[in-house]
Write a protein that holds these residues in place. Structure first.
Motif, PDB file in Angstrom:
ATOM      1  N   GLY A   1     -56.930 100.282 -17.603  1.00 33.90           N
ATOM      2  CA  GLY A   1     -57.971 100.052 -18.366  1.00 33.90           C
ATOM      3  C   GLY A   1     -58.239  98.750 -18.228  1.00 33.90           C
ATOM      4  O   GLY A   1     -59.762  98.518 -17.405  1.00 33.90           O
ATOM      5  N   ILE A   2     -57.432  98.320 -17.935  1.00 29.84           N
ATOM      6  CA  ILE A   2     -57.902  97.072 -17.617  1.00 29.84           C
ATOM      7  C   ILE A   2     -57.779  96.725 -16.225  1.00 29.84           C
ATOM      8  O   ILE A   2     -59.084  95.940 -15.660  1.00 29.84           O
TER       9      ILE A   2
ATOM     10  N   ILE B   1     -59.484  98.628 -14.590  1.00 25.00           N
ATOM     11  CA  ILE B   1     -60.992  99.358 -14.106  1.00 25.00           C
ATOM     12  C   ILE B   1     -62.550  98.205 -14.493  1.00 25.00           C
ATOM     13  O   ILE B   1     -62.469  97.907 -13.627  1.00 25.00           O
ATOM     14  N   GLN B   2     -62.086  97.571 -15.894  1.00 27.75           N
ATOM     15  CA  GLN B   2     -62.486  96.349 -15.995  1.00 27.75           C
ATOM     16  C   GLN B   2     -62.605  95.204 -14.834  1.00 27.75           C
ATOM     17  O   GLN B   2     -63.380  94.574 -14.555  1.00 27.75           O
TER      18      GLN B   2
ATOM     19  N   VAL C   1     -64.486  96.013 -11.584  1.00 29.56           N
ATOM     20  CA  VAL C   1     -65.804  96.828 -12.122  1.00 29.56           C
ATOM     21  C   VAL C   1     -66.795  95.658 -12.079  1.00 29.56           C
ATOM     22  O   VAL C   1     -67.764  94.769 -11.955  1.00 29.56           O
TER      23      VAL C   1
ATOM     24  N   GLU D   1     -65.838  87.919 -14.460  1.00 34.73           N
ATOM     25  CA  GLU D   1     -64.799  88.530 -15.838  1.00 34.73           C
ATOM     26  C   GLU D   1     -63.747  88.384 -16.312  1.00 34.73           C
ATOM     27  O   GLU D   1     -62.928  87.571 -17.113  1.00 34.73           O
ATOM     28  N   TRP D   2     -62.879  89.300 -15.445  1.00 28.99           N
ATOM     29  CA  TRP D   2     -61.326  89.380 -15.708  1.00 28.99           C
ATOM     30  C   TRP D   2     -60.713  88.286 -14.316  1.00 28.99           C
ATOM     31  O   TRP D   2     -60.446  89.240 -13.488  1.00 28.99           O
TER      32      TRP D   2
ATOM     33  N   LYS E   1     -57.174  86.048 -17.148  1.00 32.29           N
ATOM     34  CA  LYS E   1     -57.921  86.872 -18.760  1.00 32.29           C
ATOM     35  C   LYS E   1     -56.557  88.243 -18.518  1.00 32.29           C
ATOM     36  O   LYS E   1     -56.620  88.564 -19.621  1.00 32.29           O
TER      37      LYS E   1
ATOM     38  N   PHE F   1     -54.618  89.293 -21.687  1.00 25.59           N
ATOM     39  CA  PHE F   1     -55.431  90.584 -21.963  1.00 25.59           C
ATOM     40  C   PHE F   1     -54.277  91.160 -22.458  1.00 25.59           C
ATOM     41  O   PHE F   1     -53.047  91.809 -23.253  1.00 25.59           O
TER      42      PHE F   1
END
Lengths: 194, 194
Positions: free
Chosen positions: B164-165, B167-168, B171, B175-176, B180, B184
């Motif tokens: 999940g991380i 993918i974020q 994309v 931001e990531w 981060k 997270f």
């Protein structure tokens, strides 16, 4: 008398065929010529609606994202605090969901090498995150969640869980039955919210 | 005197070029002809190593998965209880990780429409899950985790968070940031293990 043509209907028909090709054969199989043949249109008609393959793919992706959000909206309008139900509506839990997730997989790849699709994808993630957040805010409002809950952080985490579960499911649908997806999600929600 | 050819080196060179094409242009860009041209080989040489595009793609995918696991192994052999470090090694946290994740995105799409690739992908997920589980078992052994911990369930959940991380991040890399992603992950590990 002139024949009346419903342009939006035609556009959707063409995008529906592109979706089926992506879900069954993959992105490679989508060509204007192939889509036209399957729709029973000339390539001229198809290019009237979608000048390029890229335009067709973008529309097809948006249609899948929009269908998914409509499924969530239906749950939401019935029960605006049903976080489990809204997240389930995002998962590949039935035929419609699996079909749309196949489209997402195709687009994640495209977005990883194309900035226009990446931008669209970021926008889609933001919309979805806001839908989740709206449910959480309702829950706070109804005293189902503590008022100090950071709904943005929780929404981000929930979306990450949903995407992770979806990947597992798409890779191994036999192991990840609808019930297993639901149970896993329920467990994560339990850890996160209570 | 006959020229000595290092076949494994050639295979890797060809797969490396395929990886670059996938990561920069997407799967569509990979053709035996294009790969041969970039490698400075004839197409005959390329097809000597990879009879079909499918064989080349499968090898390329396995190479990416194997690189990722090597990164985890390096962390693991230094500190066999470092669950944070091992999971970070799975993330698109540096250039090498991002390049491999672009390959994964391409293959998730292929696997969603091709059963041979799907099977390979399930095997890869199982291997990765077992690597995570090995760390968790070491932690139990060192009293860093309760002995009743269900390491399989925790490993599954951690892999879902990592995916999940990732993918974020893929994309939205702005931001990531690496920090981060680490923060997270640390937060999720904190909730899950303590």
């Amino acid at each position: 008398m002139p024949i009346t043509v419903d342009h939006e209907q035609r556009r959707q028909k063409i995008a529906g065929i592109a979706t089926d090709i992506i879900a069954n054969k993959g992105l490679d199989g989508v060509t204007i010529r192939q889509v036209a043949a399957m729709a029973g249109f000339s390539t001229t008609i198809v290019t009237h609606y979608f000048a390029t393959k890229r335009e067709l793919l973008m529309y097809t992706w948006r249609a899948a994202a929009s269908r998914t959000r409509s499924r969530v909206d239906r749950v939401f309008s019935d029960s605006p605090c049903d976080i489990q139900g809204c997240l389930e509506a995002l998962l590949p839990i039935n035929k419609a969901g699996i079909r749309d997730w196949k489209v997402y997989f195709a687009y994640w790849h495209v977005a990883s090498v194309n900035s226009q699709f990446a931008k669209e994808q970021r926008y889609g993630i933001k919309l979805t995150r806001n839908i989740i957040r709206r449910v959480l805010k309702n829950m706070v409002h109804q005293d189902l969640l503590a008022s100090k809950t950071d709904t943005l952080v929780i929404a981000k985490r929930l979306l990450i869980y949903v995407q992770g579960i979806a990947i597992q499911t798409m890779v191994n649908r036999y192991e990840w039955s609808p019930k297993k997806q639901r149970d896993f999600l329920e467990n994560e929600l339990g850890s996160l919210l209570h």
